[in-house]
Design a protein around this motif. Structure first.
Motif, short mmCIF file in Angstrom:
data_model
loop_
_atom_site.label_atom_id
_atom_site.label_comp_id
_atom_site.label_asym_id
_atom_site.label_seq_id
_atom_site.Cartn_x
_atom_site.Cartn_y
_atom_site.Cartn_z
N TYR B 35 0.85 -1.18 0.00
CA TYR B 35 0.00 0.00 0.00
C TYR B 35 0.89 1.24 0.00
O TYR B 35 2.01 1.22 0.49
CB TYR B 35 -0.86 0.07 1.26
N GLN B 37 0.62 5.37 1.29
CA GLN B 37 -0.15 6.34 2.06
C GLN B 37 0.48 7.72 1.91
O GLN B 37 1.67 7.89 2.17
CB GLN B 37 -0.22 5.93 3.53
N GLN B 41 -4.10 10.98 4.21
CA GLN B 41 -4.94 10.15 3.34
C GLN B 41 -5.00 8.71 3.85
O GLN B 41 -4.20 8.30 4.68
CB GLN B 41 -4.37 10.14 1.91
N GLY B 42 -5.94 7.98 3.30
CA GLY B 42 -6.01 6.55 3.59
C GLY B 42 -4.97 5.79 2.79
O GLY B 42 -4.15 6.38 2.09
N LEU B 43 -5.02 4.48 2.89
CA LEU B 43 -4.06 3.65 2.17
C LEU B 43 -4.62 3.31 0.79
O LEU B 43 -5.82 3.07 0.64
CB LEU B 43 -3.85 2.33 2.93
N LEU B 45 -4.00 0.64 -2.49
CA LEU B 45 -3.38 -0.64 -2.81
C LEU B 45 -2.58 -0.54 -4.10
O LEU B 45 -3.11 -0.13 -5.14
CB LEU B 45 -4.47 -1.72 -2.94
N ASP B 59 -4.95 -0.68 -7.17
CA ASP B 59 -5.59 0.50 -7.74
C ASP B 59 -4.61 1.50 -8.35
O ASP B 59 -4.99 2.32 -9.19
CB ASP B 59 -6.41 1.20 -6.65
N PHE B 88 4.62 7.21 2.20
CA PHE B 88 4.82 6.18 3.22
C PHE B 88 4.32 4.87 2.61
O PHE B 88 3.17 4.77 2.20
CB PHE B 88 4.01 6.57 4.46
N LEU B 90 3.56 0.84 2.91
CA LEU B 90 3.22 -0.18 3.90
C LEU B 90 3.03 -1.53 3.22
O LEU B 90 2.36 -1.64 2.20
CB LEU B 90 1.93 0.20 4.62
N PHE B 103 0.23 -5.71 9.24
CA PHE B 103 1.04 -4.69 8.58
C PHE B 103 2.44 -4.59 9.17
O PHE B 103 2.64 -4.79 10.37
CB PHE B 103 0.36 -3.32 8.69
N PRO B 105 5.97 -2.06 9.70
CA PRO B 105 6.10 -0.72 10.26
C PRO B 105 6.17 0.37 9.21
O PRO B 105 6.07 1.55 9.53
CB PRO B 105 7.41 -0.80 11.05
N ARG B 108 9.34 5.07 4.85
CA ARG B 108 9.05 6.43 4.36
C ARG B 108 10.06 6.78 3.30
O ARG B 108 11.25 6.92 3.60
CB ARG B 108 9.10 7.42 5.53
#
Lengths: 113, 112
Positions: B35, B37, B41-43, B45, B59, B88, B90, B103, B105, B108
């Motif tokens: 993912y 981020q 904002q949200g995550l 994919l 996406d 970031f 993930l 998930f 850590p 970044r």
């Protein structure tokens, strides 16, 4: 994909209950409701999930409306460590073994001491 | 300890360079996910894989590539074709047939 609507932010006081709402009016009959939370600068962690009945675990409770168009995540006694972004997510099953989660912006929960 | 690890925590690159982010899990999970981020904002994919040697676009796969040669590893390459790579990143893993994901850590990435 069915979508969810959550408030951008909420505040709570330490040791008080917190009710985090989520609307999902286009939920389909087979969609599960999942909640994850993300502490600052960390990956999300699973909180709870449910289909129709209310669910409880050691972290939280999930109350699902009878028509399933909304749900509420309940933290029974908020602590400072519960300050996080909480995501309400519906399934995004695309057939076969493809299980995907679609994360929105979530609700930023602030817990005041 | 069982878990999912990502390294490094912070990564800096110059524009135009490809960079590979590491993701390893010892949870014996079949499924792995990447993912992205962005702030506030949200995550979103990027790619996911349900089994070794197989993966699907999420996406926002453009400008990214992945491989899944081993069950434990799912590295993500951010190519120079990715227009806004600073974010970031993930990685997550899960049991095939389950929505519960674990998930790492995060890494970044800053590209200047």
């Amino acid at each position: 994909d069915a979508k969810t609507t959550q408030p951008n932010s909420m505040e709570s006081n330490e040791e008080e209950p917190v009710h985090l709402p989520c609307n999902h009016s286009t939920i389909s009959g087979t969609d599960y409701i999942h909640w994850y939370r993300q502490l600052p600068s960390q990956g999300p962690e699973y909180v709870i999930h449910g289909l129709t009945s209310n669910v409880n675990n050691r972290m939280a409770s999930l109350a699902i409306a009878e028509d399933r168009k909304s749900s509420t995540l309940i933290l029974h006694r908020a602590t400072l460590r519960d300050a996080a972004v909480y995501y309400c997510i519906l399934d995004s099953y695309s057939g076969g073994s493809n299980y995907k989660l679609t994360f929105g912006k979530g609700t930023l929960l602030t817990v005041n001491p | 300890d069982g878990g999912i690890t990502q390294s490094p925590k912070y990564l800096f690159r110059k524009e135009g360079q490809n960079v590979t982010l590491s993701c390893e899990q010892n949870l014996n999970h079949d499924a792995m996910y990447w993912y992205r981020q962005d702030p506030g904002q949200g995550l979103r994919l990027i790619y996911y894989s349900q089994i070794v040697n197989d993966f699907q676009k999420g996406d926002i796969a453009e400008g990214y590539s992945v491989s899944r040669e081993k069950k434990e590893s799912f590295p993500l390459t951010v190519t120079s074709a990715q227009k806004n790579p600073t974010a970031f990143y993930l990685c997550a893993s899960g049991t095939s047939g389950s929505y519960e994901q674990y998930f790492g850590p995060g890494t970044r990435l800053t590209v200047t």
